[in-house]
Write a protein that holds these residues in place. Structure first.
Motif, PDB file in Angstrom:
ATOM      1  N   GLY A  94     -23.161  23.096  -1.338  1.00  0.00           N
ATOM      2  CA  GLY A  94     -22.383  22.809  -2.490  1.00  0.00           C
ATOM      3  C   GLY A  94     -21.041  23.285  -2.018  1.00  0.00           C
ATOM      4  N   SER A  95     -20.443  24.149  -3.047  1.00  0.00           N
ATOM      5  CA  SER A  95     -18.859  24.042  -3.158  1.00  0.00           C
ATOM      6  C   SER A  95     -18.171  24.723  -1.867  1.00  0.00           C
ATOM      7  CB  SER A  95     -18.381  24.995  -4.297  1.00  0.00           C
ATOM      8  OG  SER A  95     -19.057  26.228  -4.461  1.00  0.00           O
ATOM      9  N   ARG A  96     -19.071  25.465  -0.878  1.00  0.00           N
ATOM     10  CA  ARG A  96     -18.525  26.066   0.262  1.00  0.00           C
ATOM     11  C   ARG A  96     -18.210  25.086   1.089  1.00  0.00           C
ATOM     12  NH1 ARG A  96     -20.829  31.016   2.612  1.00  0.00           N
ATOM     13  NH2 ARG A  96     -22.412  29.634   3.432  1.00  0.00           N
ATOM     14  N   LYS A  97     -18.673  23.773   1.117  1.00  0.00           N
ATOM     15  CA  LYS A  97     -18.572  22.653   2.262  1.00  0.00           C
ATOM     16  C   LYS A  97     -17.219  22.399   2.022  1.00  0.00           C
ATOM     17  CE  LYS A  97     -21.561  19.522   0.655  1.00  0.00           C
ATOM     18  NZ  LYS A  97     -22.186  18.374   0.616  1.00  0.00           N
ATOM     19  N   SER A  98     -16.622  22.380   0.933  1.00  0.00           N
ATOM     20  CA  SER A  98     -15.122  21.799   0.613  1.00  0.00           C
ATOM     21  C   SER A  98     -14.053  22.956   0.975  1.00  0.00           C
ATOM     22  CB  SER A  98     -14.988  21.441  -0.900  1.00  0.00           C
ATOM     23  OG  SER A  98     -14.980  22.590  -1.890  1.00  0.00           O
ATOM     24  N   THR A  99     -14.382  24.123   1.664  1.00  0.00           N
ATOM     25  CA  THR A  99     -13.433  25.137   1.913  1.00  0.00           C
ATOM     26  C   THR A  99     -12.845  24.942   3.382  1.00  0.00           C
ATOM     27  OG1 THR A  99     -15.075  26.596   2.898  1.00  0.00           O
ATOM     28  CG2 THR A  99     -14.735  26.813   0.562  1.00  0.00           C
ATOM     29  N   PRO A 100     -11.481  25.469   3.466  1.00  0.00           N
ATOM     30  CA  PRO A 100     -11.021  25.158   4.806  1.00  0.00           C
ATOM     31  C   PRO A 100     -11.850  25.592   5.867  1.00  0.00           C
ATOM     32  CG  PRO A 100      -9.321  25.864   3.119  1.00  0.00           C
ATOM     33  CD  PRO A 100     -10.639  25.793   2.558  1.00  0.00           C
TER      34      PRO A 100
ATOM     35  N   GLY B  14      -7.366  11.621   3.835  1.00  0.00           N
ATOM     36  CA  GLY B  14      -7.722  12.287   2.773  1.00  0.00           C
ATOM     37  C   GLY B  14      -7.357  13.212   2.168  1.00  0.00           C
ATOM     38  N   PRO B  15      -7.306  13.564   0.802  1.00  0.00           N
ATOM     39  CA  PRO B  15      -6.555  14.865   0.296  1.00  0.00           C
ATOM     40  C   PRO B  15      -7.461  16.145   0.071  1.00  0.00           C
ATOM     41  CG  PRO B  15      -7.994  13.690  -1.333  1.00  0.00           C
ATOM     42  CD  PRO B  15      -8.358  12.970  -0.206  1.00  0.00           C
ATOM     43  N   GLY B  16      -8.433  16.315   0.802  1.00  0.00           N
ATOM     44  CA  GLY B  16      -8.972  17.520   0.922  1.00  0.00           C
ATOM     45  C   GLY B  16      -8.421  18.778   1.438  1.00  0.00           C
ATOM     46  N   PRO B  17      -9.036  19.899   0.935  1.00  0.00           N
ATOM     47  CA  PRO B  17      -8.596  21.157   1.458  1.00  0.00           C
ATOM     48  C   PRO B  17      -8.722  21.778   2.864  1.00  0.00           C
ATOM     49  CG  PRO B  17     -10.436  21.680   0.199  1.00  0.00           C
ATOM     50  CD  PRO B  17     -10.365  20.288   0.213  1.00  0.00           C
TER      51      PRO B  17
ATOM     52  N   GLY C  25     -18.941  15.714  13.586  1.00  0.00           N
ATOM     53  CA  GLY C  25     -19.998  16.946  12.838  1.00  0.00           C
ATOM     54  C   GLY C  25     -19.189  17.125  11.438  1.00  0.00           C
ATOM     55  N   THR C  26     -19.934  17.636  10.517  1.00  0.00           N
ATOM     56  CA  THR C  26     -19.702  17.804   9.338  1.00  0.00           C
ATOM     57  C   THR C  26     -19.594  19.189   8.827  1.00  0.00           C
ATOM     58  OG1 THR C  26     -21.529  17.538   8.295  1.00  0.00           O
ATOM     59  CG2 THR C  26     -20.254  15.437   8.555  1.00  0.00           C
ATOM     60  N   ALA C  27     -19.100  19.455   7.690  1.00  0.00           N
ATOM     61  CA  ALA C  27     -18.912  20.902   7.118  1.00  0.00           C
ATOM     62  C   ALA C  27     -20.317  21.282   6.534  1.00  0.00           C
ATOM     63  CB  ALA C  27     -17.950  21.058   6.049  1.00  0.00           C
ATOM     64  N   GLY C  28     -21.044  20.277   6.009  1.00  0.00           N
ATOM     65  CA  GLY C  28     -22.269  20.366   5.546  1.00  0.00           C
ATOM     66  C   GLY C  28     -23.560  20.440   6.628  1.00  0.00           C
ATOM     67  N   GLY C  29     -23.064  20.022   7.878  1.00  0.00           N
ATOM     68  CA  GLY C  29     -23.921  19.921   8.962  1.00  0.00           C
ATOM     69  C   GLY C  29     -23.877  21.242   9.452  1.00  0.00           C
ATOM     70  N   GLN C  30     -22.854  22.095   9.179  1.00  0.00           N
ATOM     71  CA  GLN C  30     -22.906  23.418   9.996  1.00  0.00           C
ATOM     72  C   GLN C  30     -23.406  24.374   9.003  1.00  0.00           C
ATOM     73  OE1 GLN C  30     -22.016  23.591  12.996  1.00  0.00           O
ATOM     74  NE2 GLN C  30     -21.681  21.534  12.878  1.00  0.00           N
ATOM     75  N   GLY C  31     -24.315  23.849   7.912  1.00  0.00           N
ATOM     76  CA  GLY C  31     -25.078  25.024   7.254  1.00  0.00           C
ATOM     77  C   GLY C  31     -24.208  25.458   5.726  1.00  0.00           C
TER      78      GLY C  31
ATOM     79  N   TYR D 185     -10.667  11.911  14.504  1.00  0.00           N
ATOM     80  CA  TYR D 185     -10.502  11.519  13.083  1.00  0.00           C
ATOM     81  C   TYR D 185     -11.128  12.501  12.069  1.00  0.00           C
ATOM     82  CZ  TYR D 185      -9.686   6.984  15.433  1.00  0.00           C
ATOM     83  OH  TYR D 185      -9.309   5.782  15.992  1.00  0.00           O
ATOM     84  N   ILE D 186     -10.139  12.955  11.330  1.00  0.00           N
ATOM     85  CA  ILE D 186     -10.609  13.939  10.282  1.00  0.00           C
ATOM     86  C   ILE D 186     -10.659  13.530   8.787  1.00  0.00           C
ATOM     87  CG2 ILE D 186      -9.988  16.193   9.310  1.00  0.00           C
ATOM     88  CD1 ILE D 186      -8.605  16.904  11.867  1.00  0.00           C
ATOM     89  N   GLN D 187     -11.733  13.434   8.346  1.00  0.00           N
ATOM     90  CA  GLN D 187     -12.034  12.668   6.723  1.00  0.00           C
ATOM     91  C   GLN D 187     -12.094  13.918   5.981  1.00  0.00           C
ATOM     92  OE1 GLN D 187     -12.209   9.542   5.166  1.00  0.00           O
ATOM     93  NE2 GLN D 187     -12.197  10.993   3.723  1.00  0.00           N
ATOM     94  N   ALA D 188     -11.022  14.292   5.104  1.00  0.00           N
ATOM     95  CA  ALA D 188     -11.247  15.529   4.305  1.00  0.00           C
ATOM     96  C   ALA D 188     -11.302  14.854   3.047  1.00  0.00           C
ATOM     97  CB  ALA D 188      -9.747  16.453   4.528  1.00  0.00           C
ATOM     98  N   SER D 189     -12.444  15.086   2.391  1.00  0.00           N
ATOM     99  CA  SER D 189     -12.544  14.681   1.042  1.00  0.00           C
ATOM    100  C   SER D 189     -12.597  16.077   0.038  1.00  0.00           C
ATOM    101  CB  SER D 189     -14.018  13.918   0.689  1.00  0.00           C
ATOM    102  OG  SER D 189     -15.180  14.917   0.997  1.00  0.00           O
ATOM    103  N   PHE D 190     -12.526  15.951  -1.105  1.00  0.00           N
ATOM    104  CA  PHE D 190     -12.949  17.048  -1.964  1.00  0.00           C
ATOM    105  C   PHE D 190     -14.244  17.701  -1.954  1.00  0.00           C
ATOM    106  CE2 PHE D 190      -9.566  14.834  -4.495  1.00  0.00           C
ATOM    107  CZ  PHE D 190      -8.404  15.745  -4.218  1.00  0.00           C
TER     108      PHE D 190
END
Length: 134
Positions: free
Chosen positions: A59-65, A94-97, A50-56, A27-32
Motif C-alpha cells: 500500500g502507501s508504505r511502498k512509496s516511503t523513502p 522518476g519523481p518519487g520520494p 528488487g522493489t519496495a513492494g518485494g521487501q514486504g 538504475y533507480i525508478q522512483a514512482s509515486f
C-alpha cells in the motif's frame, strides 16, 4: 529413487559459477507508488533487482523513502556478495520520494562514480485540457 538423487547432484555440479565484475550501473525508478532498483554490468545485463513492494511493504508504505532504502540495500548486498562489485554509476528516473534514499543506501556497498538524473522531460507533451467556460 536413486536415479532422481543422481540427477539432482549432477545438476548441482554443473551449476554456473559467477565471475567477478568490478563496476556496473544502478538504475533507480522512483514512482509515486513504488521504487524499483536494478543493478547491471556495463553492457546492461541485469545482475540483480528488487522493489519496495518485494521487501514486504504494501500500500502507501511502498512509496516511503525507508522502503526504497531497504530495497536498495537488499539488492546491493546480493550483488556485492555474488559478483564482488566495487563501483557503480547511478541513474535515477522518476519523481518519487525514494529517489535520494535509495541512492544513499547504495553508498554503504559501492563507490558511486557518477549520479545522473535521467527523468524524461516532455518537449511540449500531451495536449492541454480545453479552457473552462463558465
Amino acid at each position: 529413487m536413486a536415479t532422481t538423487k543422481a540427477a539432482a547432484t549432477a545438476t548441482k555440479q554443473r551449476k554456473k559459477t559467477k565471475g567477478v565484475i568490478s563496476s556496473g550501473k544502478v538504475y533507480i525508478q522512483a514512482s509515486f507508488n513504488n521504487t524499483l532498483v536494478y543493478i547491471t554490468d556495463l553492457e546492461g545485463n541485469t545482475l540483480g533487482w528488487g522493489t519496495a513492494g518485494g521487501q514486504g511493504f504494501k500500500g502507501s508504505r511502498k512509496s516511503t523513502p525507508y522502503a526504497a532504502q531497504v530495497a536498495a540495500k537488499k539488492v546491493a548486498q546480493d550483488v556485492k556478495d555474488a559478483y564482488g562489485m566495487k563501483s557503480v554509476d547511478v541513474l535515477i528516473k522518476g519523481p518519487g520520494p525514494g529517489r535520494e534514499a535509495a541512492a544513499r543506501a547504495l553508498s554503504d556497498f559501492f563507490r558511486a562514480t557518477s549520479i545522473t538524473d535521467v527523468t524524461g522531460i516532455p518537449h511540449n507533451g500531451c495536449r492541454a485540457e480545453k479552457e473552462r467556460r463558465v
